[in-house]
Enzyme design. Structure first.
Site, PDB file in Angstrom:
ATOM      1  N   HIS A  41       0.938  -1.325  -0.069  1.00  0.00           N
ATOM      2  CA  HIS A  41      -0.086   0.073  -0.157  1.00  0.00           C
ATOM      3  C   HIS A  41       0.853   1.212   0.141  1.00  0.00           C
ATOM      4  O   HIS A  41       1.684   1.629   1.041  1.00  0.00           O
ATOM      5  CB  HIS A  41      -0.877  -0.281   1.125  1.00  0.00           C
ATOM      6  CG  HIS A  41      -1.750   1.104   1.546  1.00  0.00           C
ATOM      7  ND1 HIS A  41      -1.860   1.991   2.258  1.00  0.00           N
ATOM      8  CD2 HIS A  41      -2.926   1.473   0.526  1.00  0.00           C
ATOM      9  CE1 HIS A  41      -2.798   2.847   2.381  1.00  0.00           C
ATOM     10  NE2 HIS A  41      -3.499   2.542   1.201  1.00  0.00           N
ATOM     11  N   ARG A  42       0.825   1.966  -1.118  1.00  0.00           N
ATOM     12  CA  ARG A  42       1.761   3.130  -1.401  1.00  0.00           C
ATOM     13  C   ARG A  42       3.225   2.632  -0.968  1.00  0.00           C
ATOM     14  O   ARG A  42       4.129   3.640  -0.597  1.00  0.00           O
ATOM     15  CB  ARG A  42       1.476   4.473  -0.313  1.00  0.00           C
ATOM     16  CG  ARG A  42      -0.291   4.644  -0.463  1.00  0.00           C
ATOM     17  CD  ARG A  42      -0.661   5.824   0.768  1.00  0.00           C
ATOM     18  NE  ARG A  42      -2.033   5.789   0.974  1.00  0.00           N
ATOM     19  CZ  ARG A  42      -2.624   6.183   1.981  1.00  0.00           C
ATOM     20  NH1 ARG A  42      -1.801   7.022   2.976  1.00  0.00           N
ATOM     21  NH2 ARG A  42      -3.732   6.233   2.253  1.00  0.00           N
ATOM     22  N   GLU A  68       0.973  -0.514  -4.803  1.00  0.00           N
ATOM     23  CA  GLU A  68      -0.252   0.545  -5.203  1.00  0.00           C
ATOM     24  C   GLU A  68       0.018   1.835  -4.883  1.00  0.00           C
ATOM     25  O   GLU A  68       0.798   2.366  -4.119  1.00  0.00           O
ATOM     26  CB  GLU A  68      -1.255   0.285  -3.817  1.00  0.00           C
ATOM     27  CG  GLU A  68      -2.467   0.825  -4.200  1.00  0.00           C
ATOM     28  CD  GLU A  68      -2.718   2.237  -3.183  1.00  0.00           C
ATOM     29  OE1 GLU A  68      -3.780   2.931  -3.642  1.00  0.00           O
ATOM     30  OE2 GLU A  68      -1.767   2.504  -2.421  1.00  0.00           O
ATOM     31  N   ASP A  70      -1.035   6.259  -5.889  1.00  0.00           N
ATOM     32  CA  ASP A  70      -1.934   7.208  -5.899  1.00  0.00           C
ATOM     33  C   ASP A  70      -1.475   8.256  -7.038  1.00  0.00           C
ATOM     34  O   ASP A  70      -0.549   8.916  -7.010  1.00  0.00           O
ATOM     35  CB  ASP A  70      -2.237   7.753  -4.815  1.00  0.00           C
ATOM     36  CG  ASP A  70      -2.564   6.885  -3.544  1.00  0.00           C
ATOM     37  OD1 ASP A  70      -3.745   6.359  -3.678  1.00  0.00           O
ATOM     38  OD2 ASP A  70      -2.052   6.629  -2.824  1.00  0.00           O
ATOM     39  N   HIS A  83      -0.735  10.702  -2.348  1.00  0.00           N
ATOM     40  CA  HIS A  83      -1.878  10.151  -1.688  1.00  0.00           C
ATOM     41  C   HIS A  83      -2.764  11.292  -1.315  1.00  0.00           C
ATOM     42  O   HIS A  83      -4.013  11.543  -1.962  1.00  0.00           O
ATOM     43  CB  HIS A  83      -1.995   9.440  -0.337  1.00  0.00           C
ATOM     44  CG  HIS A  83      -3.032   8.937   0.282  1.00  0.00           C
ATOM     45  ND1 HIS A  83      -3.778   9.671   1.032  1.00  0.00           N
ATOM     46  CD2 HIS A  83      -4.030   8.101  -0.210  1.00  0.00           C
ATOM     47  CE1 HIS A  83      -5.035   9.050   1.416  1.00  0.00           C
ATOM     48  NE2 HIS A  83      -5.060   8.000   0.531  1.00  0.00           N
ATOM     49  N   GLU A 142      -4.392   3.894  -8.454  1.00  0.00           N
ATOM     50  CA  GLU A 142      -5.437   4.569  -7.917  1.00  0.00           C
ATOM     51  C   GLU A 142      -5.529   5.928  -8.427  1.00  0.00           C
ATOM     52  O   GLU A 142      -4.585   6.695  -8.367  1.00  0.00           O
ATOM     53  CB  GLU A 142      -5.807   4.459  -6.398  1.00  0.00           C
ATOM     54  CG  GLU A 142      -6.869   5.181  -5.845  1.00  0.00           C
ATOM     55  CD  GLU A 142      -6.990   5.159  -4.371  1.00  0.00           C
ATOM     56  OE1 GLU A 142      -7.944   5.894  -3.910  1.00  0.00           O
ATOM     57  OE2 GLU A 142      -6.377   4.505  -3.767  1.00  0.00           O
ATOM     58  N   LYS A 144      -6.737   9.298  -7.758  1.00  0.00           N
ATOM     59  CA  LYS A 144      -7.078   9.784  -6.468  1.00  0.00           C
ATOM     60  C   LYS A 144      -7.844  11.325  -6.895  1.00  0.00           C
ATOM     61  O   LYS A 144      -7.180  12.050  -7.367  1.00  0.00           O
ATOM     62  CB  LYS A 144      -5.692  10.025  -5.827  1.00  0.00           C
ATOM     63  CG  LYS A 144      -6.050  10.972  -4.366  1.00  0.00           C
ATOM     64  CD  LYS A 144      -6.887  10.104  -3.421  1.00  0.00           C
ATOM     65  CE  LYS A 144      -6.321   8.773  -2.979  1.00  0.00           C
ATOM     66  NZ  LYS A 144      -6.976   8.038  -2.117  1.00  0.00           N
ATOM     67  N   ASP A 267       0.184  -2.010   4.410  1.00  0.00           N
ATOM     68  CA  ASP A 267       1.515  -0.982   4.764  1.00  0.00           C
ATOM     69  C   ASP A 267       2.760  -2.161   5.069  1.00  0.00           C
ATOM     70  O   ASP A 267       3.729  -1.656   5.014  1.00  0.00           O
ATOM     71  CB  ASP A 267       1.245  -0.250   5.783  1.00  0.00           C
ATOM     72  CG  ASP A 267       0.062   1.030   5.609  1.00  0.00           C
ATOM     73  OD1 ASP A 267      -0.037   0.783   4.359  1.00  0.00           O
ATOM     74  OD2 ASP A 267      -0.044   1.684   6.525  1.00  0.00           O
TER      75      ASP A 267
END
Length: 276
Positions: A41-42, A68, A70, A83, A142, A144, A267
């Site tokens: 995640h990020r 992942e 954003d 993000h 993603e 955003k 994370d």
């Protein structure tokens, strides 16, 4: 019926989502658990500043199946990876992403807030991420707040097509958003690229809602707080896969394994993959 079945690409669909086929081949996860896609995640944000090269490189080292990211847009039209819709939390600057030029964004320190060792980490561009990581790891993109950036879908699609990443036989790319209209648009722009919808709203888990999502999406990605075994089964019955977020404890990861999800967005990649 799911859109990929409508396109008659069932074989390609299975290849897209089996973890690291071909160039992505790795040893299978050990143990009796169903293997799921391990999505950083990020990046590996528990250990490095989110949405930076440091975090993404670490995720690759930790054997994540996907990173992942954003995507937003600068005032002068550059696609950037960050993000929040402001730079306040994760950089030494202030202001809205869309109100700052690319030069202004690029001059910000996006790492020191996480630790002195990350001082000087930059806000990456979308194209930098595509070029650096394609062929090394899957990329879950993603969009955003796309409603803030009219035409961002076309820009993202153009960058992907320029690199031939819209061809299922090449790299692993998924595009997702909380904005469902944006994802309908992405599905039309990139009909062979898997689409995901994000939600934390139980109103989106009804049979009617899931059937509607399945007409343009391949992934239904809810927050783990609304995941149940029944929901997982319903998502699968509609021809979609399910990836849940955001895991920040081993207990949450274990719960999602038990529920039978297809991807865990965390994370902590080491909570998902026992090889770490």
């Amino acid at each position: 019926m799911n859109k990929k079945l409508l396109l008659g690409t069932g074989v390609v669909f299975s290849l897209l989502f089996s973890p690291f086929n071909g160039a992505f081949a790795q040893e299978p996860t050990v143990g009796e658990r169903k293997q799921v896609d391990n999505v950083a995640h990020r990046g590996a944000t528990a250990y490095a500043p989110e949405n930076t090269i440091a975090a993404f490189d670490l995720a690759v080292q930790m054997k994540a199946d996907y990173i992942e990211i954003d995507v937003q847009r600068s005032k002068d039209g550059e696609l950037v990876v960050i993000h929040d819709t402001t730079v306040n939390r994760t950089t030494d600057g202030t202001g809205k992403v869309g109100d700052l030029t690319f030069e202004q964004l690029r001059n910000l320190d996006a790492g020191s807030w996480k630790g002195k060792e990350f001082t000087g980490e930059l806000i990456p561009t979308f194209e930098e991420i595509l070029d650096r990581y394609r062929g090394k790891v899957g990329i879950l993109i993603e969009l955003k707040a796309p409603e803030l950036y009219p035409g961002v879908e076309e820009q993202v699609a153009e960058s992907i097509k320029k690199r031939n990443l819209d061809k299922p036989k090449n790299e692993k790319i998924i595009i997702q958003s909380f904005n469902f209209e944006s994802m309908k648009k992405m599905n039309k722009l990139l009909p062979t690229v898997p689409i995901g919808v994000l939600t934390s709203n139980t109103a989106h888990t009804t049979p009617e809602a899931l059937q509607e999502f399945s007409t343009y999406a391949d992934w239904f990605n809810p927050s783990y707080g609304i995941v149940t075994k029944e929901l997982v089964n319903q998502v699968h019955a509609n021809g979609m896969q399910i990836g849940s977020w955001t895991v920040r404890s081993q207990e949450a990861a274990d719960f999602l394994f038990e529920m039978g999800v297809d991807a865990i967005i965390s994370d902590y990649p080491d909570y998902v993959d026992p090889r770490n």
